[in-house]
Motif scaffolding. Sequence first.
Motif, PDB file in Angstrom:
ATOM      1  N   LYS A  92       0.839  -1.189   0.000  1.00 48.47           N
ATOM      2  CA  LYS A  92       0.000   0.000   0.000  1.00 48.47           C
ATOM      3  C   LYS A  92       0.880   1.248   0.000  1.00 48.47           C
ATOM      4  O   LYS A  92       1.905   1.288   0.670  1.00 48.47           O
ATOM      5  N   PRO A  93       0.452   2.289  -0.719  1.00 45.68           N
ATOM      6  CA  PRO A  93       1.166   3.560  -0.613  1.00 45.68           C
ATOM      7  C   PRO A  93       1.055   4.069   0.824  1.00 45.68           C
ATOM      8  O   PRO A  93       0.025   3.898   1.482  1.00 45.68           O
ATOM      9  N   ARG A  94       2.120   4.687   1.310  1.00 43.45           N
ATOM     10  CA  ARG A  94       2.155   5.219   2.674  1.00 43.45           C
ATOM     11  C   ARG A  94       2.254   6.729   2.601  1.00 43.45           C
ATOM     12  O   ARG A  94       3.190   7.269   2.003  1.00 43.45           O
ATOM     13  N   VAL A  95       1.263   7.421   3.203  1.00 44.04           N
ATOM     14  CA  VAL A  95       1.180   8.874   3.143  1.00 44.04           C
ATOM     15  C   VAL A  95       1.271   9.428   4.563  1.00 44.04           C
ATOM     16  O   VAL A  95       0.588   8.953   5.472  1.00 44.04           O
ATOM     17  N   LEU A  96       2.128  10.444   4.721  1.00 41.97           N
ATOM     18  CA  LEU A  96       2.306  11.129   5.998  1.00 41.97           C
ATOM     19  C   LEU A  96       1.926  12.594   5.824  1.00 41.97           C
ATOM     20  O   LEU A  96       2.462  13.271   4.947  1.00 41.97           O
ATOM     21  N   PHE A  97       0.995  13.087   6.657  1.00 41.13           N
ATOM     22  CA  PHE A  97       0.605  14.490   6.664  1.00 41.13           C
ATOM     23  C   PHE A  97       1.289  15.157   7.855  1.00 41.13           C
ATOM     24  O   PHE A  97       1.216  14.647   8.976  1.00 41.13           O
ATOM     25  N   VAL A  98       1.941  16.292   7.592  1.00 42.39           N
ATOM     26  CA  VAL A  98       2.733  16.957   8.622  1.00 42.39           C
ATOM     27  C   VAL A  98       2.291  18.402   8.783  1.00 42.39           C
ATOM     28  O   VAL A  98       2.171  19.138   7.805  1.00 42.39           O
ATOM     29  N   CYS A  99       2.066  18.802  10.027  1.00 42.59           N
ATOM     30  CA  CYS A  99       1.838  20.193  10.383  1.00 42.59           C
ATOM     31  C   CYS A  99       2.371  20.382  11.800  1.00 42.59           C
ATOM     32  O   CYS A  99       2.382  19.427  12.582  1.00 42.59           O
ATOM     33  N   ALA A 154       5.806  19.968  16.851  1.00 43.56           N
ATOM     34  CA  ALA A 154       5.464  20.414  18.197  1.00 43.56           C
ATOM     35  C   ALA A 154       3.987  20.095  18.428  1.00 43.56           C
ATOM     36  O   ALA A 154       3.131  20.983  18.433  1.00 43.56           O
ATOM     37  N   PRO A 155       3.661  18.793  18.587  1.00 45.06           N
ATOM     38  CA  PRO A 155       2.250  18.396  18.656  1.00 45.06           C
ATOM     39  C   PRO A 155       1.499  19.047  19.818  1.00 45.06           C
ATOM     40  O   PRO A 155       2.049  19.213  20.906  1.00 45.06           O
ATOM     41  N   ALA A 156       0.252  19.395  19.538  1.00 43.40           N
ATOM     42  CA  ALA A 156      -0.640  19.948  20.554  1.00 43.40           C
ATOM     43  C   ALA A 156      -1.062  18.831  21.516  1.00 43.40           C
ATOM     44  O   ALA A 156      -0.808  17.650  21.268  1.00 43.40           O
ATOM     45  N   GLU A 157      -1.726  19.215  22.568  1.00 41.06           N
ATOM     46  CA  GLU A 157      -2.256  18.235  23.521  1.00 41.06           C
ATOM     47  C   GLU A 157      -3.434  17.474  22.935  1.00 41.06           C
ATOM     48  O   GLU A 157      -3.594  16.284  23.162  1.00 41.06           O
ATOM     49  N   THR A 158      -4.285  18.201  22.185  1.00 43.15           N
ATOM     50  CA  THR A 158      -5.501  17.602  21.628  1.00 43.15           C
ATOM     51  C   THR A 158      -5.749  18.159  20.226  1.00 43.15           C
ATOM     52  O   THR A 158      -5.154  19.163  19.833  1.00 43.15           O
ATOM     53  N   ILE A 159      -6.650  17.515  19.517  1.00 42.92           N
ATOM     54  CA  ILE A 159      -7.055  17.983  18.192  1.00 42.92           C
ATOM     55  C   ILE A 159      -7.963  19.203  18.346  1.00 42.92           C
ATOM     56  O   ILE A 159      -8.756  19.285  19.294  1.00 42.92           O
ATOM     57  N   ASN A 160      -7.862  20.132  17.407  1.00 47.30           N
ATOM     58  CA  ASN A 160      -8.690  21.328  17.381  1.00 47.30           C
ATOM     59  C   ASN A 160     -10.169  20.910  17.371  1.00 47.30           C
ATOM     60  O   ASN A 160     -10.613  20.234  16.444  1.00 47.30           O
ATOM     61  N   PRO A 161     -10.950  21.326  18.374  1.00 51.10           N
ATOM     62  CA  PRO A 161     -12.357  20.906  18.433  1.00 51.10           C
ATOM     63  C   PRO A 161     -13.197  21.413  17.265  1.00 51.10           C
ATOM     64  O   PRO A 161     -14.175  20.770  16.876  1.00 51.10           O
ATOM     65  N   GLN A 217      -8.273  10.373  17.240  1.00 50.85           N
ATOM     66  CA  GLN A 217      -6.897  10.639  16.830  1.00 50.85           C
ATOM     67  C   GLN A 217      -6.199  11.490  17.884  1.00 50.85           C
ATOM     68  O   GLN A 217      -6.844  12.264  18.596  1.00 50.85           O
ATOM     69  N   GLN A 218      -4.898  11.352  17.959  1.00 50.12           N
ATOM     70  CA  GLN A 218      -4.100  12.084  18.930  1.00 50.12           C
ATOM     71  C   GLN A 218      -2.919  12.718  18.206  1.00 50.12           C
ATOM     72  O   GLN A 218      -2.268  12.042  17.411  1.00 50.12           O
ATOM     73  N   PRO A 219      -2.625  14.006  18.446  1.00 51.63           N
ATOM     74  CA  PRO A 219      -1.433  14.599  17.848  1.00 51.63           C
ATOM     75  C   PRO A 219      -0.186  13.793  18.221  1.00 51.63           C
ATOM     76  O   PRO A 219      -0.039  13.350  19.360  1.00 51.63           O
ATOM     77  N   LYS A 220       0.678  13.584  17.217  1.00 52.46           N
ATOM     78  CA  LYS A 220       1.889  12.769  17.398  1.00 52.46           C
ATOM     79  C   LYS A 220       3.121  13.552  17.003  1.00 52.46           C
ATOM     80  O   LYS A 220       3.070  14.413  16.128  1.00 52.46           O
ATOM     81  N   LEU A 221       4.237  13.196  17.596  1.00 52.73           N
ATOM     82  CA  LEU A 221       5.514  13.844  17.313  1.00 52.73           C
ATOM     83  C   LEU A 221       6.109  13.294  16.022  1.00 52.73           C
ATOM     84  O   LEU A 221       6.183  12.079  15.828  1.00 52.73           O
ATOM     85  N   LEU A 222       6.527  14.197  15.148  1.00 51.56           N
ATOM     86  CA  LEU A 222       7.176  13.826  13.894  1.00 51.56           C
ATOM     87  C   LEU A 222       8.558  13.263  14.190  1.00 51.56           C
ATOM     88  O   LEU A 222       9.318  13.826  14.973  1.00 51.56           O
ATOM     89  N   ASP A 223       8.863  12.125  13.571  1.00 49.26           N
ATOM     90  CA  ASP A 223      10.213  11.576  13.688  1.00 49.26           C
ATOM     91  C   ASP A 223      10.701  11.153  12.311  1.00 49.26           C
ATOM     92  O   ASP A 223       9.907  10.951  11.387  1.00 49.26           O
ATOM     93  N   SER A 224      12.001  11.050  12.164  1.00 40.37           N
ATOM     94  CA  SER A 224      12.562  10.752  10.843  1.00 40.37           C
ATOM     95  C   SER A 224      12.172   9.361  10.368  1.00 40.37           C
ATOM     96  O   SER A 224      12.054   9.135   9.159  1.00 40.37           O
TER      97      SER A 224
END
Length: 139
Positions: A4-11, A41-48, A64-71
């Motif tokens: 499967k293609p693997r897609v990562l969205f980053v903000c 710099a993940p937030a504590e929670t998703i924007n309501p 879903q939970q904000p996660k820290l970006l890693d290489s």
Amino acid sequence: MSDKPRVLFVCVHNAGRSQMAAGWLRHLAGDTVEVRSAGSAPAETINPVAVQAMREVGIDITNQQPKLLDSDSVEASDVVVTMGCGDACPYFPGTRYEDWQLTDPAGQPIEVVRAVRDDIRTRIEKLITELAPRPSASS
């Protein structure tokens, strides 16, 4: 290893745009794509308000939970999409990188977040067609 293609969205905060994009891709592509999202710099929670806007179109991102970006997440992805938030990603040859310039939904009224949501959907639909396997010449 998956085909499967693997897609990562980053903000940066992984609380609005990237979570909505991941929600759309999961909803529209089902299990044909492996979807991840993360932020530097993940937030504590998703924007309501993002949660509310997605709920209006039948997509629930509350689990879903904000996660820290890693290489490792970047390296394991076929496509990395940054959301116009100036986040820097490690570069790996062979990985496709895109930057989608999108309004930040943080602190915005629902009308603005709906427009961002709809813009993301259009971009996700295009991405899905680009990820679809092409018939081989021998078929």
